[in-house]
Design a protein around this motif. Structure first.
Motif, PDB file in Angstrom:
ATOM      1  N   GLY A   1       0.545  -1.435  -0.242  1.00  0.00           N
ATOM      2  CA  GLY A   1       0.188  -0.141  -0.069  1.00  0.00           C
ATOM      3  C   GLY A   1       0.824   1.017  -0.517  1.00  0.00           C
ATOM      4  N   LEU A   2       2.212   1.410  -0.555  1.00  0.00           N
ATOM      5  CA  LEU A   2       3.226   2.054  -0.313  1.00  0.00           C
ATOM      6  C   LEU A   2       3.638   3.040  -1.839  1.00  0.00           C
ATOM      7  N   PRO A   3       3.497   4.082  -2.020  1.00  0.00           N
ATOM      8  CA  PRO A   3       4.150   4.002  -3.239  1.00  0.00           C
ATOM      9  C   PRO A   3       5.393   3.835  -3.779  1.00  0.00           C
ATOM     10  N   LEU A   4       5.202   3.663  -5.448  1.00  0.00           N
ATOM     11  CA  LEU A   4       6.896   2.681  -5.638  1.00  0.00           C
ATOM     12  C   LEU A   4       8.201   3.869  -5.753  1.00  0.00           C
ATOM     13  N   GLY A   5       7.592   5.390  -5.914  1.00  0.00           N
ATOM     14  CA  GLY A   5       8.879   6.248  -5.276  1.00  0.00           C
ATOM     15  C   GLY A   5      10.100   6.612  -6.397  1.00  0.00           C
ATOM     16  N   GLY A   6      10.898   6.610  -6.100  1.00  0.00           N
ATOM     17  CA  GLY A   6      12.128   6.645  -7.049  1.00  0.00           C
ATOM     18  C   GLY A   6      12.949   5.738  -7.151  1.00  0.00           C
ATOM     19  N   ARG A   7      14.104   5.771  -7.838  1.00  0.00           N
ATOM     20  CA  ARG A   7      14.955   4.410  -8.486  1.00  0.00           C
ATOM     21  C   ARG A   7      15.452   3.683  -6.579  1.00  0.00           C
ATOM     22  N   ARG A   8      15.342   2.252  -6.816  1.00  0.00           N
ATOM     23  CA  ARG A   8      15.490   1.714  -4.956  1.00  0.00           C
ATOM     24  C   ARG A   8      16.818   0.356  -5.816  1.00  0.00           C
ATOM     25  N   ARG A   9      17.249   0.384  -4.261  1.00  0.00           N
ATOM     26  CA  ARG A   9      18.620  -1.024  -5.101  1.00  0.00           C
ATOM     27  C   ARG A   9      17.787  -2.330  -5.002  1.00  0.00           C
TER      28      ARG A   9
ATOM     29  N   ASP B   1      -5.089   0.020   2.487  1.00  0.00           N
ATOM     30  CA  ASP B   1      -4.621   0.420   2.044  1.00  0.00           C
ATOM     31  C   ASP B   1      -4.957   1.765   1.652  1.00  0.00           C
ATOM     32  N   ARG B   2      -6.179   1.837   0.835  1.00  0.00           N
ATOM     33  CA  ARG B   2      -7.178   2.348   0.287  1.00  0.00           C
ATOM     34  C   ARG B   2      -7.674   3.977   0.382  1.00  0.00           C
TER      35      ARG B   2
ATOM     36  N   LEU C   1      -5.260  -2.700  17.035  1.00  0.00           N
ATOM     37  CA  LEU C   1      -4.043  -3.519  15.575  1.00  0.00           C
ATOM     38  C   LEU C   1      -3.553  -2.497  14.711  1.00  0.00           C
ATOM     39  N   VAL C   2      -3.210  -1.722  14.319  1.00  0.00           N
ATOM     40  CA  VAL C   2      -3.056  -0.643  13.483  1.00  0.00           C
ATOM     41  C   VAL C   2      -3.549   0.082  12.839  1.00  0.00           C
ATOM     42  N   ALA C   3      -2.769   1.608  13.263  1.00  0.00           N
ATOM     43  CA  ALA C   3      -3.591   2.689  12.598  1.00  0.00           C
ATOM     44  C   ALA C   3      -3.305   3.478  12.017  1.00  0.00           C
ATOM     45  N   ASN C   4      -3.673   4.640  10.462  1.00  0.00           N
ATOM     46  CA  ASN C   4      -2.857   4.377   9.461  1.00  0.00           C
ATOM     47  C   ASN C   4      -2.098   6.410   9.175  1.00  0.00           C
ATOM     48  N   PRO C   5      -0.865   6.696   8.859  1.00  0.00           N
ATOM     49  CA  PRO C   5      -0.808   7.573   9.487  1.00  0.00           C
ATOM     50  C   PRO C   5      -1.788   8.798   9.830  1.00  0.00           C
ATOM     51  N   PRO C   6      -2.782   9.296   8.890  1.00  0.00           N
ATOM     52  CA  PRO C   6      -4.112   9.704   9.029  1.00  0.00           C
ATOM     53  C   PRO C   6      -4.738  10.117  10.905  1.00  0.00           C
ATOM     54  N   TYR C   7      -5.059   8.648  11.042  1.00  0.00           N
ATOM     55  CA  TYR C   7      -4.831   9.222  12.534  1.00  0.00           C
ATOM     56  C   TYR C   7      -4.142   8.288  13.244  1.00  0.00           C
ATOM     57  N   ALA C   8      -3.574   8.878  12.957  1.00  0.00           N
ATOM     58  CA  ALA C   8      -2.061   8.842  13.974  1.00  0.00           C
ATOM     59  C   ALA C   8      -1.830  10.954  13.773  1.00  0.00           C
ATOM     60  N   ALA C   9      -1.651  10.865  13.384  1.00  0.00           N
ATOM     61  CA  ALA C   9      -1.856  12.393  13.130  1.00  0.00           C
ATOM     62  C   ALA C   9      -2.652  13.331  13.548  1.00  0.00           C
ATOM     63  N   LEU C  10      -3.898  12.768  13.728  1.00  0.00           N
ATOM     64  CA  LEU C  10      -5.478  13.597  13.946  1.00  0.00           C
ATOM     65  C   LEU C  10      -6.078  13.046  15.782  1.00  0.00           C
ATOM     66  N   MET C  11      -5.395  12.208  16.422  1.00  0.00           N
ATOM     67  CA  MET C  11      -5.027  11.627  17.256  1.00  0.00           C
ATOM     68  C   MET C  11      -4.142  11.528  17.969  1.00  0.00           C
ATOM     69  N   GLY C  12      -2.762  11.891  17.652  1.00  0.00           N
ATOM     70  CA  GLY C  12      -1.963  10.992  18.434  1.00  0.00           C
ATOM     71  C   GLY C  12      -0.698  10.345  17.385  1.00  0.00           C
ATOM     72  N   ASP C  13       0.540   9.810  17.665  1.00  0.00           N
ATOM     73  CA  ASP C  13       1.065   8.882  16.943  1.00  0.00           C
ATOM     74  C   ASP C  13       1.579   7.045  18.165  1.00  0.00           C
ATOM     75  N   PRO C  14       0.943   6.129  17.772  1.00  0.00           N
ATOM     76  CA  PRO C  14       0.608   5.338  19.134  1.00  0.00           C
ATOM     77  C   PRO C  14       1.995   4.793  18.922  1.00  0.00           C
ATOM     78  N   SER C  15       2.578   4.765  17.466  1.00  0.00           N
ATOM     79  CA  SER C  15       3.712   3.760  17.750  1.00  0.00           C
ATOM     80  C   SER C  15       4.458   3.565  19.046  1.00  0.00           C
ATOM     81  N   ALA C  16       4.252   4.126  20.253  1.00  0.00           N
ATOM     82  CA  ALA C  16       5.584   4.187  20.691  1.00  0.00           C
ATOM     83  C   ALA C  16       4.351   3.366  22.400  1.00  0.00           C
ATOM     84  N   TRP C  17       3.259   3.033  21.581  1.00  0.00           N
ATOM     85  CA  TRP C  17       2.573   2.343  22.734  1.00  0.00           C
ATOM     86  C   TRP C  17       2.722   0.806  23.319  1.00  0.00           C
TER      87      TRP C  17
END
Length: 279
Positions: free
Chosen positions: A23-31, A111-112, A128-144
């Protein structure tokens, strides 16, 4: 040896997982055609440093939460997920435990919904999982960690969140959470983590004990919630709890009515917040 095998497995599965499939963009050149460590860190909510140490065999005894997050981010099959648990020195989750596995369909929905705050919880209301917009709205839960990731624990024993409550709305929320937890204990009576959660809540929160002991019943309903964002101010949104047929997963979605100031504020929060999280 076990730590080395665990790290090798994580790296092998990371390198086979394409950004598109995650669910991520491909971006530029990758190794490599697979995920970068930074991307796996973003998807799993685990620091890049810890993933590096795991892959190099310098970190041992990963927690069940870490293994589950890695399996989910790497889109592992059921068999692969069980193998990763064993490599980490853990027993794979049993059928009589609260399931934490995201079905492929739910993962594709997440992903969509890249511009919508979405979080997925299990039957015991553990995040279980929170997407980046949720973390931006409610606070980043990644350290919990541990019980910090449980919404019932946070509501009764944790710090205040950003949602503005009236006495009536808090009572309705707490009633629904306790009812859901009671249902989970009936469905998964052998789950030891669930038993420990209920025991701690009952012993530490008089309010939880009161609701639990009365056998009060309730259920979640769609609601409008006002979130006091530290940078954007108050934003009022619709909060819906979606259930997945044949699963105990709960998908929490925040949306704004199009064309309103709240919609503009949410768009700003999402844009600025996700830039901060990724940067």
């Amino acid at each position: 040896m076990a730590a080395t095998e665990f790290g090798q497995a994580v790296r092998r599965w990371r390198e086979r997982t394409s950004p598109e499939s995650a669910g991520l963009p491909l971006g530029g050149r990758r190794r490599t055609p697979g995920l970068r460590r930074e991307e796996l860190s973003q998807l799993a909510g685990i620091s890049v440093d810890y993933i590096t140490r795991l892959e190099q065999g310098r970190a041992t005894s990963p927690s069940q939460q870490v293994v589950e997050a890695l399996a989910r981010a790497l889109r592992l099959s059921g068999t692969e997920r069980a193998h990763l648990f064993r490599l980490g020195g853990l027993q794979p989750p049993q059928p009589d435990s609260v399931p934490a596995h995201l079905t492929p369909g739910v993962q594709r929905v997440l992903d969509r919904l890249t511009g919508t705050p979405v979080a997925v919880y299990d039957a015991a209301w553990t995040l279980l999982v929170a997407n980046p917009p949720y973390a931006a709205l409610m606070g980043d839960p990644s350290a919990w960690r541990g019980l910090e990731r449980n919404a019932v624990w946070r509501n009764f024993l944790g710090p205040n969140d950003r949602v503005r409550h009236t006495p009536q709305s808090r009572h309705a929320l707490q009633t629904a959470l306790v009812a859901d937890l009671r249902t989970a204990t009936a469905r998964y009576p052998a789950d030891q983590r669930l038993k420990r959660l209920v025991a701690e809540l009952h012993g530490e929160s008089d309010r939880f004990a009161e609701l639990w002991d009365t056998g009060i019943a309730g259920h979640h309903e769609a609601a409008r919630k006002t979130i006091d964002h530290p940078h954007a101010g108050a934003v009022t949104l619709d909060c819906d709890i979606l259930t997945v047929a044949g699963s105990d997963l709960r998908i929490m979605v925040y949306t704004a009515e199009p064309g309103t100031e709240d919609a503009e504020r949410l768009a700003l929060i999402t844009t600025l917040g996700t830039q901060t999280l990724v940067g």
